[in-house]
Design a protein around this motif. Structure first.
Motif, PDB file in Angstrom:
ATOM      1  N   PHE A 157       0.848  -1.186   0.000  1.00 50.73           N
ATOM      2  CA  PHE A 157       0.000   0.000   0.000  1.00 50.73           C
ATOM      3  C   PHE A 157       0.883   1.235   0.000  1.00 50.73           C
ATOM      4  CE2 PHE A 157      -2.659  -3.088   2.491  1.00 50.73           C
ATOM      5  CZ  PHE A 157      -3.619  -3.286   1.515  1.00 50.73           C
ATOM      6  N   LEU A 158       0.652   2.129  -0.963  1.00 53.53           N
ATOM      7  CA  LEU A 158       1.442   3.360  -1.002  1.00 53.53           C
ATOM      8  C   LEU A 158       0.582   4.507  -0.501  1.00 53.53           C
ATOM      9  CD1 LEU A 158       3.161   2.978  -4.497  1.00 53.53           C
ATOM     10  CD2 LEU A 158       4.037   2.320  -2.258  1.00 53.53           C
ATOM     11  N   MET A 159       1.080   5.212   0.498  1.00 57.36           N
ATOM     12  CA  MET A 159       0.316   6.331   1.049  1.00 57.36           C
ATOM     13  C   MET A 159       1.000   7.644   0.739  1.00 57.36           C
ATOM     14  SD  MET A 159      -1.197   4.967   4.670  1.00 57.36           S
ATOM     15  CE  MET A 159      -2.230   6.378   4.991  1.00 57.36           C
ATOM     16  N   THR A 160       0.180   8.666   0.437  1.00 54.17           N
ATOM     17  CA  THR A 160       0.745   9.986   0.152  1.00 54.17           C
ATOM     18  C   THR A 160       1.090  10.684   1.462  1.00 54.17           C
ATOM     19  OG1 THR A 160      -1.392  11.070   0.205  1.00 54.17           O
ATOM     20  CG2 THR A 160      -0.667  10.224  -1.919  1.00 54.17           C
ATOM     21  N   ASN A 161       1.692  11.859   1.325  1.00 51.69           N
ATOM     22  CA  ASN A 161       2.124  12.567   2.520  1.00 51.69           C
ATOM     23  C   ASN A 161       0.939  13.171   3.280  1.00 51.69           C
ATOM     24  OD1 ASN A 161       4.587  11.936   1.594  1.00 51.69           O
ATOM     25  ND2 ASN A 161       5.341  14.028   1.359  1.00 51.69           N
ATOM     26  N   PRO A 216      -0.465  16.050   6.269  1.00 48.69           N
ATOM     27  CA  PRO A 216      -1.836  15.698   6.644  1.00 48.69           C
ATOM     28  C   PRO A 216      -2.735  15.599   5.424  1.00 48.69           C
ATOM     29  CG  PRO A 216      -1.338  17.974   7.241  1.00 48.69           C
ATOM     30  CD  PRO A 216      -0.086  17.391   6.700  1.00 48.69           C
ATOM     31  N   GLY A 217      -3.864  14.948   5.612  1.00 46.89           N
ATOM     32  CA  GLY A 217      -4.763  14.687   4.495  1.00 46.89           C
ATOM     33  C   GLY A 217      -4.226  13.592   3.602  1.00 46.89           C
ATOM     34  N   ALA A 218      -3.551  12.612   4.216  1.00 44.52           N
ATOM     35  CA  ALA A 218      -2.956  11.525   3.428  1.00 44.52           C
ATOM     36  C   ALA A 218      -4.038  10.638   2.823  1.00 44.52           C
ATOM     37  CB  ALA A 218      -2.051  10.690   4.334  1.00 44.52           C
ATOM     38  N   VAL A 219      -3.742  10.112   1.625  1.00 44.25           N
ATOM     39  CA  VAL A 219      -4.660   9.143   1.036  1.00 44.25           C
ATOM     40  C   VAL A 219      -3.870   7.902   0.638  1.00 44.25           C
ATOM     41  CG1 VAL A 219      -6.277  10.869   0.138  1.00 44.25           C
ATOM     42  CG2 VAL A 219      -4.399  10.082  -1.305  1.00 44.25           C
ATOM     43  N   LEU A 220      -4.598   6.795   0.537  1.00 39.82           N
ATOM     44  CA  LEU A 220      -3.999   5.592   0.003  1.00 39.82           C
ATOM     45  C   LEU A 220      -3.997   5.751  -1.511  1.00 39.82           C
ATOM     46  CD1 LEU A 220      -2.969   2.716   0.261  1.00 39.82           C
ATOM     47  CD2 LEU A 220      -5.321   1.943   0.336  1.00 39.82           C
ATOM     48  N   ALA A 221      -2.811   5.903  -2.103  1.00 44.60           N
ATOM     49  CA  ALA A 221      -2.731   6.261  -3.513  1.00 44.60           C
ATOM     50  C   ALA A 221      -2.847   5.043  -4.425  1.00 44.60           C
ATOM     51  CB  ALA A 221      -1.426   6.994  -3.777  1.00 44.60           C
ATOM     52  N   GLU A 222      -2.109   3.998  -4.108  1.00 45.55           N
ATOM     53  CA  GLU A 222      -2.075   2.844  -4.987  1.00 45.55           C
ATOM     54  C   GLU A 222      -1.893   1.582  -4.173  1.00 45.55           C
ATOM     55  OE1 GLU A 222       1.248   3.398  -7.521  1.00 45.55           O
ATOM     56  OE2 GLU A 222       0.249   4.832  -8.824  1.00 45.55           O
ATOM     57  N   VAL A 223      -2.386   0.510  -4.722  1.00 47.68           N
ATOM     58  CA  VAL A 223      -2.060  -0.798  -4.172  1.00 47.68           C
ATOM     59  C   VAL A 223      -1.185  -1.479  -5.208  1.00 47.68           C
ATOM     60  CG1 VAL A 223      -2.956  -2.995  -3.359  1.00 47.68           C
ATOM     61  CG2 VAL A 223      -4.266  -0.907  -2.975  1.00 47.68           C
ATOM     62  N   VAL A 224       0.043  -1.765  -4.858  1.00 44.60           N
ATOM     63  CA  VAL A 224       0.938  -2.401  -5.811  1.00 44.60           C
ATOM     64  C   VAL A 224       0.975  -3.884  -5.511  1.00 44.60           C
ATOM     65  CG1 VAL A 224       3.284  -2.483  -6.695  1.00 44.60           C
ATOM     66  CG2 VAL A 224       2.328  -0.318  -5.922  1.00 44.60           C
ATOM     67  N   GLU A 225       0.677  -4.661  -6.529  1.00 45.12           N
ATOM     68  CA  GLU A 225       0.706  -6.100  -6.333  1.00 45.12           C
ATOM     69  C   GLU A 225       2.126  -6.584  -6.601  1.00 45.12           C
ATOM     70  OE1 GLU A 225      -1.088  -9.621  -8.535  1.00 45.12           O
ATOM     71  OE2 GLU A 225      -2.698  -8.157  -8.235  1.00 45.12           O
ATOM     72  N   ASN A 226       2.586  -7.452  -5.756  1.00 46.07           N
ATOM     73  CA  ASN A 226       3.956  -7.930  -5.909  1.00 46.07           C
ATOM     74  C   ASN A 226       4.007  -9.008  -6.991  1.00 46.07           C
ATOM     75  OD1 ASN A 226       6.573  -8.765  -5.616  1.00 46.07           O
ATOM     76  ND2 ASN A 226       6.520  -8.739  -3.369  1.00 46.07           N
ATOM     77  N   PRO A 227       4.728  -8.745  -8.078  1.00 48.99           N
ATOM     78  CA  PRO A 227       4.757  -9.721  -9.166  1.00 48.99           C
ATOM     79  C   PRO A 227       5.750 -10.847  -8.940  1.00 48.99           C
ATOM     80  CG  PRO A 227       6.033  -7.799  -9.768  1.00 48.99           C
ATOM     81  CD  PRO A 227       5.554  -7.560  -8.366  1.00 48.99           C
ATOM     82  N   LEU A 228       6.543 -10.757  -7.895  1.00 46.00           N
ATOM     83  CA  LEU A 228       7.582 -11.762  -7.684  1.00 46.00           C
ATOM     84  C   LEU A 228       6.965 -13.079  -7.206  1.00 46.00           C
ATOM     85  CD1 LEU A 228       9.314  -9.283  -8.089  1.00 46.00           C
ATOM     86  CD2 LEU A 228      10.713  -9.982  -6.168  1.00 46.00           C
ATOM     87  N   PRO A 229       7.578 -14.208  -7.574  1.00 41.41           N
ATOM     88  CA  PRO A 229       6.989 -15.496  -7.195  1.00 41.41           C
ATOM     89  C   PRO A 229       6.968 -15.676  -5.677  1.00 41.41           C
ATOM     90  CG  PRO A 229       9.201 -15.801  -8.060  1.00 41.41           C
ATOM     91  CD  PRO A 229       8.834 -14.379  -8.336  1.00 41.41           C
ATOM     92  N   LEU A 231       7.705   7.396  -3.710  1.00 42.83           N
ATOM     93  CA  LEU A 231       8.157   7.998  -2.455  1.00 42.83           C
ATOM     94  C   LEU A 231       8.877   9.317  -2.699  1.00 42.83           C
ATOM     95  CD1 LEU A 231       9.461   4.945  -0.404  1.00 42.83           C
ATOM     96  CD2 LEU A 231       7.442   6.316   0.025  1.00 42.83           C
ATOM     97  N   VAL A 232       9.672   9.363  -3.774  1.00 46.78           N
ATOM     98  CA  VAL A 232      10.494  10.552  -3.998  1.00 46.78           C
ATOM     99  C   VAL A 232       9.659  11.709  -4.530  1.00 46.78           C
ATOM    100  CG1 VAL A 232      12.417  11.495  -5.327  1.00 46.78           C
ATOM    101  CG2 VAL A 232      12.596   9.230  -4.321  1.00 46.78           C
ATOM    102  N   THR A 263       2.962  14.991  -4.844  1.00 45.64           N
ATOM    103  CA  THR A 263       2.143  15.639  -5.870  1.00 45.64           C
ATOM    104  C   THR A 263       0.876  14.865  -6.176  1.00 45.64           C
ATOM    105  OG1 THR A 263       3.410  14.461  -7.534  1.00 45.64           O
ATOM    106  CG2 THR A 263       4.167  16.664  -6.972  1.00 45.64           C
ATOM    107  N   PHE A 264       0.745  13.670  -5.622  1.00 45.16           N
ATOM    108  CA  PHE A 264      -0.341  12.781  -6.028  1.00 45.16           C
ATOM    109  C   PHE A 264      -1.716  13.427  -5.919  1.00 45.16           C
ATOM    110  CE2 PHE A 264      -3.515   9.499  -5.396  1.00 45.16           C
ATOM    111  CZ  PHE A 264      -3.234   8.620  -6.412  1.00 45.16           C
ATOM    112  N   THR A 265      -2.011  14.016  -4.767  1.00 47.10           N
ATOM    113  CA  THR A 265      -3.350  14.584  -4.537  1.00 47.10           C
ATOM    114  C   THR A 265      -3.646  15.706  -5.512  1.00 47.10           C
ATOM    115  OG1 THR A 265      -2.203  15.084  -2.482  1.00 47.10           O
ATOM    116  CG2 THR A 265      -4.441  14.257  -2.306  1.00 47.10           C
TER     117      THR A 265
END
Lengths: 307, 279
Positions: A211-215, A217-230, A255-256, A261-263
């Motif tokens: 789960f990737l969260m933005t900064n 205050p007023g943070a949102v869950l931006a993306e759910v990244v599925e792990n493609p590794l076996p 992260l960088v 800027t996501f929101t």
């Protein structure tokens, strides 16, 4: 996915700020996890990761919304949800056996001393601390202390484990060993795990979903990244996987730059329908809800390594 | 290295004691000129006037008298002439009783206040006002209401030893690490069990420190209290011997008060070490 073992539904956390204003750490946060899934949350400090974990643990209550675990809304803490604390939080006046035994006797109050001891011993053996049962936490190294914390959490055979940066205070070598142990134990016992981390590689190694969260205050869950590794990935050859760098770069980029800027860039971001990112694997979707899912696809890159 | 340091420190201590006793001995030698006087007048005047003896007893006088006392610590020749053992026994019993009562009140109450922010805030002004009152200021009120001098002395000990214990218990209980409380909460440990298995062991070193401060204050106060109420006890003994102008006995009493105070402190220090945990 229909099998929603844990479902965080529209929770918010607000604190009264200075001069009557309220600070919103996050609001309208939706998130779900399937049984047996290992999920990591990554985000910068202050985005409310720990608050989410504390709400899941029942140590903190959301200002709005609800958390549903196994079909029931939670209220307060539960022996079904074990917490591994960042600072290990061992009781310093108890021995290793005493600390694990305390948890065991809290779960099974009618057990006699011998039964508690035997049960606690099993989990001390599991984390590889056989022989140190009668040591006090002050006599243990940081890694050993965290092992006791893991043994304590596992000993109550919880339905899920909540980990708040459990390895951040450890040196790299110990951290690696403990990651292996936690991964092994979670796979063996089919444990559902929710872990906060700052370490991208740790997330890639351990998590099924990130789960990737933005900064805040007023943070949102931006993306759910599925792990493609076996699933049978190993820590040592992780970086040789063709999708490893694509995944890692995606998270680092987020992260960088994108976490700030996501929101602003995505004003139409729907917190109930967080995009699921599949790296290099078209056609497979894991939706966080039954509704239609937006998808982002990132082609896999192979930086000159023959996998 | 440590043992040699301890040895050297011991040697310096002995040297200092010897120097002190030597100076004391030299300072209290007979020096004043002896005036000629009639034998009858001399009988009234005492040794200072007749033999030029110093009014202050020397270490040898004190030592001899102390030996006398130590040989018969528990004699009882009536109200004004009891052995030092008996007098100290009375004082220790009063301190023990008042202190025990204070422990029984201060620790449970401190637990309640420490665990409840409401009570903590509500009771704070009372504690702040009551704490700085000299325990002896309670004496007249105690004598008037209790109408028994001996129980009044115990009450004064109670009231003076309750505050450090109460405040330290409150502080110790209120400042138990949040993560330990959280451990108990995630394990669904009930309030009572949490109080005994997490808060009490975590706060024990702070509570014991409060108890150690309290026993020191109680021992300070008992001497003054017994000077006021009279009858028995080491404080009364000091005042009685002052009335007898027996400076030797006063010095002996001072020495014994110090030794007993040190022993009481050491006992509590040992208890504190027993409950202290390394982190």
């Amino acid at each position: 996915m229909t099998n929603k073992f844990i479902s965080i539904e529209g929770i918010a956390k607000r604190y009264p700020g200075a001069s009557g204003a309220t600070t919103t750490v996050f609001e309208n946060l939706w998130l779900s996890m399937a049984r047996g899934e290992f999920c990591c949350v990554i985000g910068h400090s202050g985005c409310g990761k720990t608050t989410v974990l504390n709400i899941l643990a029942g140590l903190d209550a959301p200002s709005e919304g609800a958390v549903i675990v196994d079909g029931q809304a939670i209220s307060g803490t539960s022996l079904d949800r074990a917490v591994i604390f960042q600072s290990h939080a061992l009781l310093p006046w108890r021995t290793v056996l005493g600390n694990v035994g305390y948890a065991v006797s809290s779960k099974w109050r009618k057990w006699d001393r011998a039964k508690v001891k035997a049960h606690a011993q099993t989990f001390i053996d599991l984390v590889g601390l056989t022989g140190s049962e009668h040591k006090r936490p002050s006599e243990l190294s940081g890694g050993m202390k965290q092992r006791v914390g893991i043994a304590r959490a596992l000993s109550i055979t919880p339905k899920m484990m909540l980990m708040d940066e459990p390895f951040s205070a450890l040196d790299a070598l110990t951290r690696g060993t403990l990651q292996d142990e936690v991964r092994r134990i979670c796979l063996e016992t089919g444990q559902t795990a929710f872990m906060i981390t700052h370490d991208v590689d740790e997330a890639i190694y351990l998590a099924d979903k990130i789960f990737l969260m933005t900064n805040g205050p007023g943070a949102v869950l931006a993306e759910v990244v599925e792990n493609p590794l076996p699933r049978d990935r190993g820590r040592t050859d992780l970086h040789r996987h063709p999708l490893y760098y694509a995944l890692r770069n995606h998270i680092i980029d987020f992260l960088v730059t994108r976490s700030k800027t996501f929101t602003a860039e995505k004003p139409d971001h729907d917190p109930r329908n967080v995009p699921v990112v599949h790296i290099g694997k078209p056609g497979l979707t894991i939706a966080s809800s039954g509704e239609e899912q937006r998808q982002t696809r990132i082609p896999g890159t192979n930086p000159g390594l023959t996998a | 290295m440590t043992s040699s340091l301890r040895l050297r420190a011991g040697l310096v201590s002995i040297a200092l004691l010897a120097a002190f006793l030597g100076i004391w001995h030299l300072a209290t030698r007979s020096t004043a000129p002896v005036a000629a006087m009639s034998p009858e007048y001399a009988k009234l005047m005492g040794l200072t006037a007749t033999q030029g003896k110093s009014a202050m007893p020397g270490p040898l006088d004190v030592g001899a008298k102390l030996w006398e006392h130590l040989k018969r610590p528990f004699y009882d020749n009536g109200p004004n002439d009891k052995g030092l053992g008996i007098q100290l026994g009375y004082s220790i019993a009063r301190v023990g009783l008042g202190y025990l009562l204070a422990v029984l009140v201060a620790i449970p109450l401190g637990f309640l206040i420490g665990m409840s922010p409401l009570l903590s805030k509500a009771l704070d002004p009372f504690i702040q006002v009551l704490k700085p009152i000299s325990p002896l200021a309670w004496m007249p009120l105690a004598l008037y209401t209790i109408k028994d001098s001996s129980i009044s002395a115990i009450f004064v000990i109670f009231i003076c030893s309750i505050w450090p214990m109460l405040l330290n218990t409150v502080f110790g209980v209120a400042s138990v690490r949040k993560e330990w409380i959280n451990v108990a909460r995630t394990l669904e440990v009930g309030t009572l069990r949490r109080a005994f298995t997490v808060i009490l062991p975590a706060a024990a070193p702070t509570i014991l420190t409060g108890m150690r401060i309290s026993i020191g204050i109680a021992w300070l106060v008992i001497v003054a209290a017994e000077m006021l109420v009279g009858g028995t006890g080491i404080g009364y003994f000091v005042w009685n011997e002052w009335n007898n102008l027996s400076i030797t006995n006063v010095i002996i009493a001072i020495l014994l008060i110090g030794i007993v105070g040190m022993l009481l402190d050491q006992i509590l220090a040992r208890f504190t070490r027993m409950v202290t945990f390394p982190e």
